[in-house]
Design a protein around this motif. Sequence first.
Motif, mmCIF file in Angstrom:
data_model
loop_
_atom_site.group_PDB
_atom_site.id
_atom_site.type_symbol
_atom_site.label_atom_id
_atom_site.label_comp_id
_atom_site.label_asym_id
_atom_site.label_seq_id
_atom_site.Cartn_x
_atom_site.Cartn_y
_atom_site.Cartn_z
ATOM 1 N N LEU A 1 -4.685 20.355 6.582
ATOM 2 C CA LEU A 1 -3.352 19.923 7.012
ATOM 3 C C LEU A 1 -2.849 20.869 8.089
ATOM 4 O O LEU A 1 -2.592 22.038 7.806
ATOM 5 C CB LEU A 1 -2.400 19.934 5.794
ATOM 6 C CG LEU A 1 -0.957 19.506 6.010
ATOM 7 C CD1 LEU A 1 -0.848 18.135 6.632
ATOM 8 C CD2 LEU A 1 -0.194 19.534 4.680
ATOM 9 N N TRP B 1 0.853 -1.204 0.000
ATOM 10 C CA TRP B 1 0.000 0.000 0.000
ATOM 11 C C TRP B 1 0.878 1.240 0.000
ATOM 12 O O TRP B 1 0.673 2.171 -0.788
ATOM 13 C CB TRP B 1 -0.940 0.018 1.223
ATOM 14 C CG TRP B 1 -2.005 1.087 1.111
ATOM 15 C CD1 TRP B 1 -3.280 0.935 0.663
ATOM 16 C CD2 TRP B 1 -1.858 2.501 1.421
ATOM 17 N NE1 TRP B 1 -3.945 2.144 0.671
ATOM 18 C CE2 TRP B 1 -3.092 3.128 1.135
ATOM 19 C CE3 TRP B 1 -0.824 3.287 1.897
ATOM 20 C CZ2 TRP B 1 -3.327 4.491 1.329
ATOM 21 C CZ3 TRP B 1 -1.041 4.661 2.080
ATOM 22 C CH2 TRP B 1 -2.270 5.237 1.796
ATOM 23 N N ARG C 1 -2.360 5.520 10.721
ATOM 24 C CA ARG C 1 -1.769 5.015 9.474
ATOM 25 C C ARG C 1 -1.922 5.999 8.319
ATOM 26 O O ARG C 1 -1.208 5.921 7.323
ATOM 27 C CB ARG C 1 -2.392 3.666 9.100
ATOM 28 C CG ARG C 1 -3.824 3.767 8.625
ATOM 29 C CD ARG C 1 -4.337 2.442 8.139
ATOM 30 N NE ARG C 1 -5.688 2.564 7.602
ATOM 31 C CZ ARG C 1 -6.320 1.595 6.980
ATOM 32 N NH1 ARG C 1 -5.749 0.411 6.850
ATOM 33 N NH2 ARG C 1 -7.538 1.777 6.511
ATOM 34 N N ARG D 1 2.845 9.993 -6.788
ATOM 35 C CA ARG D 1 1.683 10.221 -7.669
ATOM 36 C C ARG D 1 1.429 11.710 -7.877
ATOM 37 O O ARG D 1 0.997 12.123 -8.954
ATOM 38 C CB ARG D 1 0.442 9.516 -7.100
ATOM 39 C CG ARG D 1 0.519 7.983 -7.218
ATOM 40 C CD ARG D 1 -0.776 7.335 -6.773
ATOM 41 N NE ARG D 1 -1.068 7.618 -5.391
ATOM 42 C CZ ARG D 1 -2.254 8.011 -4.914
ATOM 43 N NH1 ARG D 1 -3.283 8.185 -5.719
ATOM 44 N NH2 ARG D 1 -2.418 8.243 -3.636
ATOM 45 N N HIS E 1 9.088 19.121 -4.670
ATOM 46 C CA HIS E 1 8.926 18.664 -3.286
ATOM 47 C C HIS E 1 8.491 17.195 -3.319
ATOM 48 O O HIS E 1 7.633 16.808 -4.122
ATOM 49 C CB HIS E 1 7.878 19.523 -2.574
ATOM 50 C CG HIS E 1 7.452 18.963 -1.264
ATOM 51 N ND1 HIS E 1 8.352 18.593 -0.293
ATOM 52 C CD2 HIS E 1 6.220 18.691 -0.752
ATOM 53 C CE1 HIS E 1 7.692 18.119 0.754
ATOM 54 N NE2 HIS E 1 6.394 18.169 0.501
ATOM 55 N N VAL F 1 2.970 6.945 7.905
ATOM 56 C CA VAL F 1 3.798 6.274 6.893
ATOM 57 C C VAL F 1 4.463 7.283 5.940
ATOM 58 O O VAL F 1 5.331 6.909 5.150
ATOM 59 C CB VAL F 1 2.963 5.266 6.065
ATOM 60 C CG1 VAL F 1 2.319 4.236 6.979
ATOM 61 C CG2 VAL F 1 1.899 5.963 5.220
ATOM 62 N N ARG G 1 0.811 3.676 -3.214
ATOM 63 C CA ARG G 1 0.044 4.913 -3.015
ATOM 64 C C ARG G 1 0.941 6.136 -2.835
ATOM 65 O O ARG G 1 0.500 7.263 -3.009
ATOM 66 C CB ARG G 1 -0.902 4.828 -1.793
ATOM 67 C CG ARG G 1 -1.884 3.682 -1.786
ATOM 68 C CD ARG G 1 -2.669 3.543 -3.059
ATOM 69 N NE ARG G 1 -3.620 4.624 -3.284
ATOM 70 C CZ ARG G 1 -4.222 4.864 -4.443
ATOM 71 N NH1 ARG G 1 -3.958 4.101 -5.494
ATOM 72 N NH2 ARG G 1 -5.087 5.852 -4.563
HETATM 73 O O1 UT7 Z 1 3.718 17.898 1.632
HETATM 74 C C1 UT7 Z 1 2.365 18.155 1.647
HETATM 75 C C2 UT7 Z 1 1.763 17.265 2.667
HETATM 76 N N1 UT7 Z 1 1.044 16.105 2.332
HETATM 77 C C3 UT7 Z 1 0.752 15.608 1.113
HETATM 78 O O2 UT7 Z 1 1.130 16.070 0.086
HETATM 79 C C4 UT7 Z 1 -0.102 14.375 1.093
HETATM 80 C C5 UT7 Z 1 -1.110 14.406 -0.017
HETATM 81 N N2 UT7 Z 1 -1.946 13.243 -0.042
HETATM 82 C C6 UT7 Z 1 -1.504 12.008 -0.349
HETATM 83 O O3 UT7 Z 1 -0.323 11.820 -0.611
HETATM 84 C C7 UT7 Z 1 -2.503 10.887 -0.416
HETATM 85 O O4 UT7 Z 1 -3.805 11.411 -0.337
HETATM 86 C C8 UT7 Z 1 -2.297 9.815 0.693
HETATM 87 C C9 UT7 Z 1 -1.033 9.020 0.398
HETATM 88 C C10 UT7 Z 1 -2.181 10.482 2.040
HETATM 89 C C11 UT7 Z 1 -3.469 8.849 0.704
HETATM 90 O O5 UT7 Z 1 -3.626 8.264 -0.564
HETATM 91 P P1 UT7 Z 1 -5.073 8.210 -1.225
HETATM 92 O O6 UT7 Z 1 -4.941 7.455 -2.469
HETATM 93 O O7 UT7 Z 1 -5.567 9.627 -1.338
HETATM 94 O O8 UT7 Z 1 -5.880 7.368 -0.184
HETATM 95 P P2 UT7 Z 1 -7.178 7.779 0.627
HETATM 96 O O9 UT7 Z 1 -6.826 8.807 1.651
HETATM 97 O O10 UT7 Z 1 -8.240 8.095 -0.345
HETATM 98 O O11 UT7 Z 1 -7.482 6.409 1.346
HETATM 99 C C12 UT7 Z 1 -7.787 5.235 0.599
HETATM 100 C C13 UT7 Z 1 -7.917 4.102 1.575
HETATM 101 C C14 UT7 Z 1 -8.760 4.429 2.808
HETATM 102 O O12 UT7 Z 1 -9.513 3.300 3.125
HETATM 103 P P3 UT7 Z 1 -11.085 3.234 2.751
HETATM 104 O O13 UT7 Z 1 -11.696 4.402 3.465
HETATM 105 O O14 UT7 Z 1 -11.120 3.359 1.256
HETATM 106 O O15 UT7 Z 1 -11.478 1.890 3.279
HETATM 107 C C15 UT7 Z 1 -7.730 4.651 3.883
HETATM 108 O O16 UT7 Z 1 -8.210 4.356 5.169
HETATM 109 O O17 UT7 Z 1 -6.622 3.734 2.073
HETATM 110 C C16 UT7 Z 1 -6.671 3.658 3.502
HETATM 111 N N3 UT7 Z 1 -5.353 3.993 4.027
HETATM 112 C C17 UT7 Z 1 -4.404 3.056 4.235
HETATM 113 N N4 UT7 Z 1 -4.379 1.733 4.026
HETATM 114 C C18 UT7 Z 1 -3.241 1.077 4.335
HETATM 115 C C19 UT7 Z 1 -4.882 5.201 4.387
HETATM 116 N N5 UT7 Z 1 -3.619 5.075 4.839
HETATM 117 C C20 UT7 Z 1 -3.312 3.756 4.746
HETATM 118 C C21 UT7 Z 1 -2.153 3.023 5.067
HETATM 119 N N6 UT7 Z 1 -2.161 1.689 4.830
HETATM 120 N N7 UT7 Z 1 -1.030 3.589 5.555
#
Ligand code: UT7
Length: 312
Positions: free
Chosen positions: A192, A34, A153, A244, A239, A157, A38
């Motif tokens: 955030l 994951w 989580r 993705r 950055h 990560v 991701r």
């Molecule tokens: O520097 C600036 C600061 N931050 C960023 O730039 C972060 C920007 N965002 C991201 O990088 C992404 O949105 C994330 C990596 C944080 C998350 O990826 P996503 O594809 O947007 O996932 P999501 O938040 O839509 O979550 C999808 C699923 C959820 O489960 P359900 O609700 O679909 O059942 C989450 O609970 O993935 C689950 N999930 C995880 N599963 C396994 C979230 N974190 C994890 C994890 N391991 N660590």
Amino acid sequence: MSVGARLAGVRFSVPSKILTNADLEKMVDTTDDWIRTRTGIERRHVLSEGESATDIGMAAAQQLFSDGKIDKSSIDALIVATATPEMLFPSTACILTHKLGLNGVPAFDFSAACSGFLYGLSIAKSYIESGTFRSILLVCVEALSRIVDWKDRNTCVLFGDGAGAAVITATEDDRRIRSILIGADGQYQEYLYVPLGGTIAMSGRDVFQVACRKMTEAATQALADAHLTIDDIDLVIPHQANTRIILQVAKQLRIPEDKLFVNIQSYGNTSAASIPIAYREAELAGRVKPGANLLFVAFGGGFTWGSAVLKV
Ligand code: UT7
């Protein structure tokens, strides 16, 4: 030519302790697969107990001086980008003046989250072009492991600890920052944030969307301000928050993959330190040639963003 600001040297330091995705599998309900698919992250460096952000900030800066790259006595000011100061005051910058033997030079911290390096470059450029200072030490240091909820989580990560140090000097030639812009919009603050004494709270999907849009807009503007197109750029150093996000921005800007530098797999998101760490790794890999045109672009909590075009 008028006086310009040149990125004269960059070094970095990370703590020796490494936390792999396999380690995180034992801490929260996640999988290596994951995290890799991701985010692109495979491992990150984290401070050990007793180690401080100032230690790695100092280690990064000291390399600039010990490599003979920069004469310490030439430094006119020290500025620190950090979201994780050790105290409300004195600033990390003040603490570093003493540890680095720079007592007496003006020093201050500022907070721009993951856009800290771009904000710092912009401040340094203004000081230099106005004639106020000729040589500025910019230290970007983050101890994000200290403000992460290790039971969440969704966030734990993603982040890592690290420090990057850069010296920006006055120049009369064209190896200089050609354009730079910074921006902010507090309407997104609930997506955030870290409350005082608390841990990182994030709505990842929302951050993702705005990050892609703002980074694309900022880089487009910085290129236009420099009167260049993406074809003129030799290397793009974004950055490192999520592979993705980087690929999405690259697609929108039509950046070919061989002009893109990505090292998120080794460090995770080190906030303000991520571009200087990536810059130095690119340099060590022979991907930053003297005279090359580079594009930096960043986005972070606030929201804040920034982009710069420079000839190095
Ligand atoms: O520097 C600036 C600061 N931050 C960023 O730039 C972060 C920007 N965002 C991201 O990088 C992404 O949105 C994330 C990596 C944080 C998350 O990826 P996503 O594809 O947007 O996932 P999501 O938040 O839509 O979550 C999808 C699923 C959820 O489960 P359900 O609700 O679909 O059942 C989450 O609970 O993935 C689950 N999930 C995880 N599963 C396994 C979230 N974190 C994890 C994890 N391991 N660590």
